[in-house]
Design a protein around this motif. Structure first.
Motif, PDB file in Angstrom:
ATOM      1  N   GLN A  75       0.815  -1.164   0.119  1.00 54.32           N
ATOM      2  CA  GLN A  75       0.107  -0.243   0.162  1.00 54.32           C
ATOM      3  C   GLN A  75       0.710   1.274   0.017  1.00 54.32           C
ATOM      4  OE1 GLN A  75      -2.793   0.486   3.261  1.00 54.32           O
ATOM      5  NE2 GLN A  75      -3.609   2.449   2.434  1.00 54.32           N
ATOM      6  N   THR A 117      -2.488   6.829   0.858  1.00 54.49           N
ATOM      7  CA  THR A 117      -3.787   6.102   0.054  1.00 54.49           C
ATOM      8  C   THR A 117      -4.493   5.744   0.888  1.00 54.49           C
ATOM      9  OG1 THR A 117      -2.631   4.135   0.091  1.00 54.49           O
ATOM     10  CG2 THR A 117      -2.063   5.372  -1.710  1.00 54.49           C
ATOM     11  N   PHE A 128      -5.912   0.066  -3.282  1.00 51.08           N
ATOM     12  CA  PHE A 128      -5.579   1.279  -2.625  1.00 51.08           C
ATOM     13  C   PHE A 128      -6.194   2.626  -3.752  1.00 51.08           C
ATOM     14  CE2 PHE A 128      -2.601  -1.990  -1.730  1.00 51.08           C
ATOM     15  CZ  PHE A 128      -2.956  -2.269  -0.240  1.00 51.08           C
ATOM     16  N   ARG A 129      -6.689   3.509  -3.018  1.00 48.94           N
ATOM     17  CA  ARG A 129      -7.332   4.684  -3.803  1.00 48.94           C
ATOM     18  C   ARG A 129      -6.046   5.561  -3.463  1.00 48.94           C
ATOM     19  NH1 ARG A 129     -11.835   5.521  -5.761  1.00 48.94           N
ATOM     20  NH2 ARG A 129     -12.976   3.993  -4.119  1.00 48.94           N
ATOM     21  N   VAL A 130      -5.613   5.809  -4.801  1.00 50.49           N
ATOM     22  CA  VAL A 130      -4.565   6.972  -4.793  1.00 50.49           C
ATOM     23  C   VAL A 130      -5.054   8.513  -5.049  1.00 50.49           C
ATOM     24  CG1 VAL A 130      -2.275   7.439  -5.774  1.00 50.49           C
ATOM     25  CG2 VAL A 130      -2.879   5.169  -5.504  1.00 50.49           C
ATOM     26  N   LYS A 131      -4.550   9.510  -4.328  1.00 45.90           N
ATOM     27  CA  LYS A 131      -4.851  10.830  -4.927  1.00 45.90           C
ATOM     28  C   LYS A 131      -4.646  10.980  -6.449  1.00 45.90           C
ATOM     29  CE  LYS A 131      -4.065  13.053  -0.340  1.00 45.90           C
ATOM     30  NZ  LYS A 131      -3.117  13.874   0.567  1.00 45.90           N
TER      31      LYS A 131
END
Length: 130
Positions: free
Chosen positions: A58, A62, A69-72
Motif C-alpha cells: 500500500q 492512500t 488502494f485509492r491514490v490521490k
C-alpha cells in the motif's frame, strides 16, 4: 526473458489477484522476482492512472478499499520506495512466498523459473509503503 504468473492468495487458498511479469533469466532470485513484480505494478499504475492501485504494498497517502488502494488524483507512486518497502516487509514476515509448493525464506535464494512455475504471495498484514 521468461514470463511468469504470480498469484496473491489468502491462507485458505483463495486467489485475490493474479499478475504476469517478465523476468530476465530462468535462474533468478526471490529478491529479483519481488522487485520485478513491484516495478511492474507501479509502472502500470503510473502509466494508466486507474482509480484503484492493486499492488503488493500500500503506497503512503492512500486509502484502503475492498479492491486495492485509492491514490490521490494524478499522483505518481514512487517505484523505488515501493520496492524497498516490499523487500523489508518480506524480511519482517509481512508476507510469505511459495514457489512450486515450497516456502522461500531467503530472498537471495536462487530459483529456476519457467512459465509453468507456480508463485504465490500470502499477505499476512496490511503493508504501507512510499
Amino acid at each position: 526473458m521468461t514470463t511468469i504468473t504470480i498469484k496473491d492468495q489468502t491462507a485458505s487458498g483463495n486467489i485475490l489477484n493474479e499478475i504476469r511479469i517478465k523476468v530476465e533469466n530462468e535462474r533468478t532470485t526471490l529478491k529479483d522476482i519481488i522487485t520485478a513484480r513491484v516495478l511492474s505494478e507501479v509502472n502500470s499504475y503510473n502509466e494508466n492512472k486507474p482509480d484503484i492501485f492493486k499492488g503488493l504494498i500500500q503506497p503512503s497517502d492512500t486509502e484502503r478499499t475492498l479492491n486495492g488502494f485509492r491514490v490521490k488524483k494524478n499522483k505518481n507512486i514512487d517505484a523505488e520506495q515501493q520496492v524497498y518497502v516490499a523487500l523489508d516487509a518480506f524480511l519482517k514476515n509481512g508476507y510469505f512466498v511459495i514457489v512450486d509448493d515450497e516456502q522461500i525464506t531467503d530472498y537471495d535464494q536462487e530459483i529456476l523459473v519457467s512459465p509453468e512455475t507456480e508463485i504465490s504471495f500470502l499477505k499476512l498484514t496490511p503493508l504501507v509503503g512510499g
